[in-house]
Design a protein around this motif. Structure first.
Motif, PDB file in Angstrom:
ATOM      1  N   ALA A  36      -3.520  11.745  -7.958  1.00 55.05           N
ATOM      2  CA  ALA A  36      -4.385  12.729  -7.301  1.00 55.05           C
ATOM      3  C   ALA A  36      -3.615  13.517  -6.245  1.00 55.05           C
ATOM      4  CB  ALA A  36      -5.589  12.032  -6.676  1.00 55.05           C
ATOM      5  N   GLY A  37      -2.727  12.829  -5.510  1.00 53.33           N
ATOM      6  CA  GLY A  37      -1.910  13.532  -4.536  1.00 53.33           C
ATOM      7  C   GLY A  37      -1.010  14.560  -5.181  1.00 53.33           C
ATOM      8  N   PHE A  38      -0.477  14.206  -6.355  1.00 44.91           N
ATOM      9  CA  PHE A  38       0.383  15.147  -7.090  1.00 44.91           C
ATOM     10  C   PHE A  38      -0.421  16.341  -7.594  1.00 44.91           C
ATOM     11  CE2 PHE A  38       2.074  16.448 -11.279  1.00 44.91           C
ATOM     12  CZ  PHE A  38       3.292  16.969 -10.861  1.00 44.91           C
ATOM     13  N   LEU A  39      -1.623  16.079  -8.117  1.00 47.00           N
ATOM     14  CA  LEU A  39      -2.426  17.154  -8.696  1.00 47.00           C
ATOM     15  C   LEU A  39      -3.025  18.081  -7.647  1.00 47.00           C
ATOM     16  CD1 LEU A  39      -4.323  15.257 -11.556  1.00 47.00           C
ATOM     17  CD2 LEU A  39      -2.415  16.845 -11.790  1.00 47.00           C
ATOM     18  N   THR A  40      -3.177  17.606  -6.419  1.00 43.27           N
ATOM     19  CA  THR A  40      -3.759  18.447  -5.372  1.00 43.27           C
ATOM     20  C   THR A  40      -2.702  19.197  -4.566  1.00 43.27           C
ATOM     21  OG1 THR A  40      -3.867  16.476  -3.965  1.00 43.27           O
ATOM     22  CG2 THR A  40      -5.887  17.117  -5.116  1.00 43.27           C
ATOM     23  N   ILE A  93      -6.372  -4.543  12.764  1.00 44.22           N
ATOM     24  CA  ILE A  93      -5.505  -3.376  12.961  1.00 44.22           C
ATOM     25  C   ILE A  93      -5.129  -2.863  11.574  1.00 44.22           C
ATOM     26  CG2 ILE A  93      -3.372  -2.486  13.951  1.00 44.22           C
ATOM     27  CD1 ILE A  93      -5.337  -3.422  16.042  1.00 44.22           C
ATOM     28  N   TYR A  94      -5.338  -1.582  11.358  1.00 46.49           N
ATOM     29  CA  TYR A  94      -5.074  -1.001  10.032  1.00 46.49           C
ATOM     30  C   TYR A  94      -3.775  -0.196  10.086  1.00 46.49           C
ATOM     31  CZ  TYR A  94      -6.461   0.479   5.355  1.00 46.49           C
ATOM     32  OH  TYR A  94      -6.521   0.658   4.001  1.00 46.49           O
ATOM     33  N   GLN A  95      -2.860  -0.495   9.176  1.00 49.73           N
ATOM     34  CA  GLN A  95      -1.552   0.159   9.164  1.00 49.73           C
ATOM     35  C   GLN A  95      -1.423   1.087   7.959  1.00 49.73           C
ATOM     36  OE1 GLN A  95       1.884  -2.412   9.664  1.00 49.73           O
ATOM     37  NE2 GLN A  95       3.181  -1.057   8.419  1.00 49.73           N
ATOM     38  N   ILE A  96      -0.956   2.297   8.207  1.00 51.00           N
ATOM     39  CA  ILE A  96      -0.696   3.289   7.152  1.00 51.00           C
ATOM     40  C   ILE A  96       0.772   3.700   7.259  1.00 51.00           C
ATOM     41  CG2 ILE A  96      -1.345   5.510   6.138  1.00 51.00           C
ATOM     42  CD1 ILE A  96      -4.008   5.283   7.645  1.00 51.00           C
ATOM     43  N   ASP A  97       1.507   3.538   6.186  1.00 47.13           N
ATOM     44  CA  ASP A  97       2.926   3.903   6.172  1.00 47.13           C
ATOM     45  C   ASP A  97       3.108   5.306   5.615  1.00 47.13           C
ATOM     46  OD1 ASP A  97       3.507   1.399   7.133  1.00 47.13           O
ATOM     47  OD2 ASP A  97       3.960   0.537   5.164  1.00 47.13           O
ATOM     48  N   ILE A  98       3.795   6.142   6.370  1.00 47.31           N
ATOM     49  CA  ILE A  98       4.147   7.489   5.922  1.00 47.31           C
ATOM     50  C   ILE A  98       5.667   7.554   5.834  1.00 47.31           C
ATOM     51  CG2 ILE A  98       3.966   9.970   6.355  1.00 47.31           C
ATOM     52  CD1 ILE A  98       1.297   8.673   5.808  1.00 47.31           C
ATOM     53  N   GLU A  99       6.188   7.322   4.633  1.00 42.35           N
ATOM     54  CA  GLU A  99       7.634   7.285   4.437  1.00 42.35           C
ATOM     55  C   GLU A  99       8.115   8.361   3.472  1.00 42.35           C
ATOM     56  OE1 GLU A  99       9.033   2.791   5.013  1.00 42.35           O
ATOM     57  OE2 GLU A  99       7.624   2.996   3.347  1.00 42.35           O
ATOM     58  N   LYS A 100       7.184   9.128   2.931  1.00 45.22           N
ATOM     59  CA  LYS A 100       7.546  10.189   2.001  1.00 45.22           C
ATOM     60  C   LYS A 100       7.579  11.531   2.725  1.00 45.22           C
ATOM     61  CE  LYS A 100       5.677   8.148  -2.241  1.00 45.22           C
ATOM     62  NZ  LYS A 100       4.780   8.382  -3.408  1.00 45.22           N
ATOM     63  N   GLU A 101       7.957  12.540   1.995  1.00 45.60           N
ATOM     64  CA  GLU A 101       7.891  13.900   2.523  1.00 45.60           C
ATOM     65  C   GLU A 101       6.430  14.272   2.750  1.00 45.60           C
ATOM     66  OE1 GLU A 101       8.570  18.223   0.567  1.00 45.60           O
ATOM     67  OE2 GLU A 101      10.327  16.930   0.577  1.00 45.60           O
ATOM     68  N   ILE A 102       6.162  14.905   3.883  1.00 41.70           N
ATOM     69  CA  ILE A 102       4.793  15.283   4.206  1.00 41.70           C
ATOM     70  C   ILE A 102       4.300  16.309   3.184  1.00 41.70           C
ATOM     71  CG2 ILE A 102       3.268  16.265   5.948  1.00 41.70           C
ATOM     72  CD1 ILE A 102       4.527  13.566   6.677  1.00 41.70           C
ATOM     73  N   GLY A 103       3.215  15.977   2.518  1.00 41.74           N
ATOM     74  CA  GLY A 103       2.679  16.851   1.475  1.00 41.74           C
ATOM     75  C   GLY A 103       1.301  16.383   1.067  1.00 41.74           C
ATOM     76  N   SER A 104       0.866  16.782  -0.112  1.00 39.30           N
ATOM     77  CA  SER A 104      -0.478  16.449  -0.569  1.00 39.30           C
ATOM     78  C   SER A 104      -0.666  14.945  -0.750  1.00 39.30           C
ATOM     79  CB  SER A 104      -0.768  17.177  -1.887  1.00 39.30           C
ATOM     80  OG  SER A 104       0.204  16.847  -2.862  1.00 39.30           O
TER      81      SER A 104
END
Length: 455
Positions: A230-234, A26-37
């Motif tokens: 990379a997320g910041f630059l995109t 089972i693969y877990q991805i945490d999304i705890e930041k503001e939705i963005g790049s």
């Protein structure tokens, strides 16, 4: 025959033991930041790694207050099109864009204290945007709910009207939302409206009790430093700023001689713009090559061809095309998989950067020479005559072609008399004796140049 049956028995027994001990991933991805790049990159990279590891499912743990609509739309599209099931665990909050992402998942699980909804589109100050933005978000939320289809009784598995009520306070849901306020569901309300499968306390409870996987391995996505950078630059806003620096540097270089600081800024911005897109596979080699060709054409126009013509215009077109194409997921000029929203987003980002660069340059040129940070961009001193500066007399040029005589010996400089007036002069060839007839042949550096003549 009996020997063959024994072989079959042992093979079946061995296979049963192997399957009993096999562990599900089972693969877990945490999304705890503001939705963005950055979070969009988390999800995209995590889904790719989950498929590579042949995970049984992806568990998306959400705790976010929302973010940008464009990235939320990209994330919900990736979830809906994922080849493996994606389940949402709302650990605390799934507000605004987070609600859209949760609704896209195959199943939703919530803590008893969690909530989801309040998806009205707002600006940076928190005020609601005009209705055309709300209309798009209403349709997106409704379409996401409808994507899960209907059950055997013909009813929607997730009522699209409830998803729409999370955006617009005017939408009325009988016995749930009729107070003129945007809808937000608690965990118990979500269960009652079939927007939540169960209330759970942790991930293990979802996997063991709800997904029925007693023996499993939980792999968590761990973002690297490159993912953060990379997320910041995109980020589209930063990409527009980088485009501003690219075009601003090119235009300022056209206005100044040689190659200097503006070129360094433009090149650095270009590297920061293309590098993360190239690594992500969006910017292909040929798209970067088009950009380089455009720069070469501009350099050729500046230093080789006088004026501004075909090479310069072609260079600008090549640069614009490469910047837009790098943001679009086309494959060798095949745009079948490119959506209209993706193409519009890329074009809008580039155009915004160009407009911003023009406005910025107007402001810089206006401020240059005045008090402030741009004071050193313009020459401040004045060469006034009272400070000892003198101008070069240009009226001496009228003496070219006239004749006179040498008032002194010219070795090679001296004085000549022309029209009864004395002038400094230089013999163009050899020495000229005093009294010899001379003719003025040119004027340069505030001096007359003469040659000896028989006239």
């Amino acid at each position: 025959m009996k020997k063959f049956q024994k072989y079959i028995f042992f093979i079946v027994l061995f296979s049963a033991c192997f399957l009993a001990n096999a562990q599900t991933t089972i693969y877990q991805i945490d999304i705890e930041k503001e939705i963005g790049s950055t979070t969009w990159r988390y999800l995209r990279t995590g889904l790719h790694k989950a498929q590579k590891q042949q995970a049984e499912a992806v568990l998306l743990r959400l705790n976010t207050y929302g973010g940008t609509v464009v990235h939320a739309d990209s994330m919900r599209t990736a979830i809906l099109n994922a080849p493996i099931p994606v389940y949402a665990f709302i650990d605390n909050n799934a507000a605004s864009a987070g609600a859209l992402i949760a609704i896209a998942c195959d199943s939703i699980y919530m803590r008893s204290s969690a909530s989801m909804g309040a998806a009205t589109v707002v600006n940076e100050t928190g005020a609601a945007m005009p209705d055309k933005y709300q209309s798009y978000m209403r349709a997106t939320m409704r379409a996401t709910a409808e994507a899960h289809g209907k059950d055997s009784t013909g009813n929607w598995r997730r009522n699209p009207l409830i998803a729409e009520a999370m955006v617009d306070e005017r939408v009325v849901v009988p016995h749930l939302c009729d107070s003129g306020k945007v809808l937000t569901l608690t965990a118990h309300e979500a269960i009652a409206q079939n927007y939540c499968e169960a209330i759970v306390d942790n991930v293990d409870e979802i996997v063991t009790q709800r997904l029925q996987h007693e023996n499993y391995i939980l792999q968590k996505f761990e973002p690297s430093l490159f993912d953060e950078i990379a997320g910041f630059l995109t980020n589209p806003a930063l990409q527009a700023i980088l485009i501003t620096l690219i075009f601003g540097g090119i235009i300022m270089e056209l206005k100044t001689p040689g190659i200097g600081f503006p070129s360094a800024i433009a090149c650095t911005a270009a590297v920061l713009y293309f590098a993360p897109l190239y690594i992500d596979g969006l910017a292909a080699n040929w798209e970067i090559l088009i950009f380089v060709v455009g720069i070469i054409l501009l350099i050729f126009e500046i230093f080789v061809i006088p004026g501004f013509g075909i090479a310069g215009i072609s260079g600008i077109i090549f640069i614009l095309a490469s910047l837009v194409l790098a943001l679009i997921g086309n494959v060798n000029f095949n745009f079948d998989s490119v959506s209209t929203s993706e193409a519009s987003k890329g074009l809008l980002t580039v155009v915004s950067g160009i407009i911003l660069s023009i406005l910025l340059l107007f402001w810089i040129f206006k401020k240059a020479g005045s008090q402030g940070p741009f004071k050193k961009l313009a020459l401040q001193s004045a060469q006034n005559t009272e400070n000892g500066y003198i101008g070069v007399p240009a009226d001496w040029q009228k003496h070219i072609g006239k004749t006179g005589h040498a008032a002194t010996i010219l070795r090679p400089s001296g004085k000549v008399e022309i029209d009864n007036a004395l002038f400094d002069a230089v013999a163009l060839y050899g020495y000229i004796e005093k009294g010899a007839a001379v003719k003025v042949v040119k004027y340069e550096n505030a001096q007359l140049y003469v040659v000896e003549t028989k006239e």
